[in-house]
Design a protein around this motif. Structure first.
Motif, short mmCIF file in Angstrom:
data_model
loop_
_atom_site.label_atom_id
_atom_site.label_comp_id
_atom_site.label_asym_id
_atom_site.label_seq_id
_atom_site.Cartn_x
_atom_site.Cartn_y
_atom_site.Cartn_z
N PRO A 131 0.84 -1.21 0.00
CA PRO A 131 0.00 0.00 0.00
C PRO A 131 0.87 1.25 0.00
O PRO A 131 2.06 1.20 0.33
CB PRO A 131 -0.80 -0.13 1.30
CG PRO A 131 0.07 -0.96 2.19
CD PRO A 131 0.84 -1.89 1.30
N PHE A 132 0.26 2.37 -0.35
CA PHE A 132 1.00 3.63 -0.42
C PHE A 132 0.05 4.79 -0.14
O PHE A 132 -1.17 4.66 -0.26
CB PHE A 132 1.66 3.79 -1.80
CG PHE A 132 0.72 3.54 -2.96
CD1 PHE A 132 0.01 4.58 -3.54
CD2 PHE A 132 0.55 2.25 -3.45
CE1 PHE A 132 -0.86 4.34 -4.60
CE2 PHE A 132 -0.32 2.01 -4.52
CZ PHE A 132 -1.02 3.06 -5.09
N ASP A 133 0.63 5.92 0.23
CA ASP A 133 -0.16 7.10 0.57
C ASP A 133 -0.43 7.95 -0.67
O ASP A 133 0.45 8.12 -1.52
CB ASP A 133 0.55 7.93 1.63
CG ASP A 133 0.65 7.20 2.97
OD1 ASP A 133 -0.35 6.56 3.34
OD2 ASP A 133 1.71 7.25 3.60
N THR A 134 -1.63 8.48 -0.77
CA THR A 134 -2.04 9.36 -1.87
C THR A 134 -2.86 10.51 -1.29
O THR A 134 -3.26 10.47 -0.13
CB THR A 134 -2.92 8.60 -2.88
OG1 THR A 134 -4.25 8.47 -2.35
CG2 THR A 134 -2.35 7.22 -3.21
N ARG A 138 -4.74 6.26 2.04
CA ARG A 138 -3.82 5.14 1.81
C ARG A 138 -4.50 4.13 0.89
O ARG A 138 -5.63 3.70 1.14
CB ARG A 138 -3.42 4.50 3.13
CG ARG A 138 -2.22 3.55 3.02
CD ARG A 138 -1.52 3.41 4.35
NE ARG A 138 -0.46 2.42 4.35
CZ ARG A 138 0.78 2.65 3.90
NH1 ARG A 138 1.09 3.84 3.43
NH2 ARG A 138 1.71 1.70 3.94
N GLY A 160 -2.78 -0.90 6.11
CA GLY A 160 -3.40 0.40 6.34
C GLY A 160 -4.17 0.97 5.18
O GLY A 160 -4.72 2.09 5.29
N ALA A 161 -4.25 0.27 4.06
CA ALA A 161 -5.02 0.78 2.92
C ALA A 161 -6.51 0.75 3.24
O ALA A 161 -7.04 -0.27 3.68
CB ALA A 161 -4.74 -0.06 1.68
#
Length: 278
Positions: A131-134, A138, A160-161
């Motif tokens: 996952p990644f932050d946007t 997330r 955490g997405a």
């Protein structure tokens, strides 16, 4: 509130045509106030034309994140977060890949891990779900067959997405095709997986898909946005379209987990590990 758009559309081998088509879709999404737009798997260059015996002379073109088509879509995205699929070329290897971009650059990436039928004859497999932050929260990405495996979506949710984007080039059944797409076995499974993965993980699920025909494959469409309770908030038919839903992601995810919190209440110690030795 976040406005989320899931795309059902046909994309073939012509890269210039694909970029022009995406430009029109992005313009429509921007006019509708969309914050997150999820395009199908193989947006750039199309998917395979045969799952069992792929033609090595007619494969999708291999691209990189720095190639003109990807960078053109990044530029047109502006403040919008856009997920799209393409064939990623790395040395002699080709991956079925997805990239998430905005005008600020690449936000995240994914290489398809699970491979159906003859896809492994063309593509190398990815080996992780990250996952990644946007700007919309997330996010995690999967590519079509990945969603068949509960562990894929679960690992992204555990990271955490709260939004999972599944980009697909999902066809009707190859071995037992129905006369009408809505009655096709794969049509039922496509919808079932979308709703189940959202409800299992209590996340917002965004499902895009190809439409039309590529070689011997007929794609289902059925793009949709699913809430964390497994309820379909917006969807398309088997034809091209844009499904848009507005949702307070953080509030709805928190509300769905208020009493029953599936991730917190997991009991991994009870799951039998097969194939291990003392």
């Amino acid at each position: 509130m976040t406005r989320i758009g899931a795309v059902a559309a046909h994309f073939g081998r012509d890269l210039d045509r694909a970029v022009a088509k995406v430009e029109g879709i992005v313009a429509d999404a921007r006019a509708a106030g969309v914050d997150l737009l999820v395009l199908p798997d193989a947006t750039l260059g199309g998917y395979l034309s045969d799952l069992r015996h792929p033609d090595p002379s007619a494969l999708p073109p291999g691209l990189s994140e720095d190639s003109y088509p990807v960078q053109r879509i990044r530029a047109m995205a502006g403040p919008m977060v856009v997920c799209l699929g393409y064939s990623e070329q790395v040395d002699d290897l080709l991956y079925n890949a997805a990239v998430c971009v905005s005008g600020d650059g690449v936000l995240g990436r994914h290489r398809k891990v699970h491979q159906p039928a003859g896809e492994s004859l063309v593509y190398a497999a990815g080996d992780r779900f990250e996952p990644f932050d946007t700007p919309v929260g997330r996010l995690g990405m999967l590519i079509d067959y990945d969603k068949t495996f509960p562990e894929a979506a679960r690992s992204l949710a555990q990271g955490g997405a709260t939004i999972l984007a599944c980009l697909s080039a999902w066809p009707a059944s190859v071995t037992d095709r129905a006369s009408r797409l809505p009655q096709d076995r794969q049509s039922r499974l496509f919808d079932l997986y979308d709703c189940a993965r959202a409800a299992e993980n209590q996340v917002v699920w965004v499902s895009s898909n190809q439409t039309g025909v590529m070689g011997g494959l007929r794609f289902l469409g059925q793009a949709k946005v699913v809430g964390p309770g497994g309820d379909i908030l917006a969807r398309t038919s088997s034809k091209g379209g844009l499904a848009i839903a507005e949702i307070d992601v953080a509030a709805e995810v928190a509300r769905s987990r208020r009493l029953l919190h599936h991730l917190a209440e997991l009991a991994p110690h009870a799951y039998l590990a097969h194939g291990t030795e003392d």
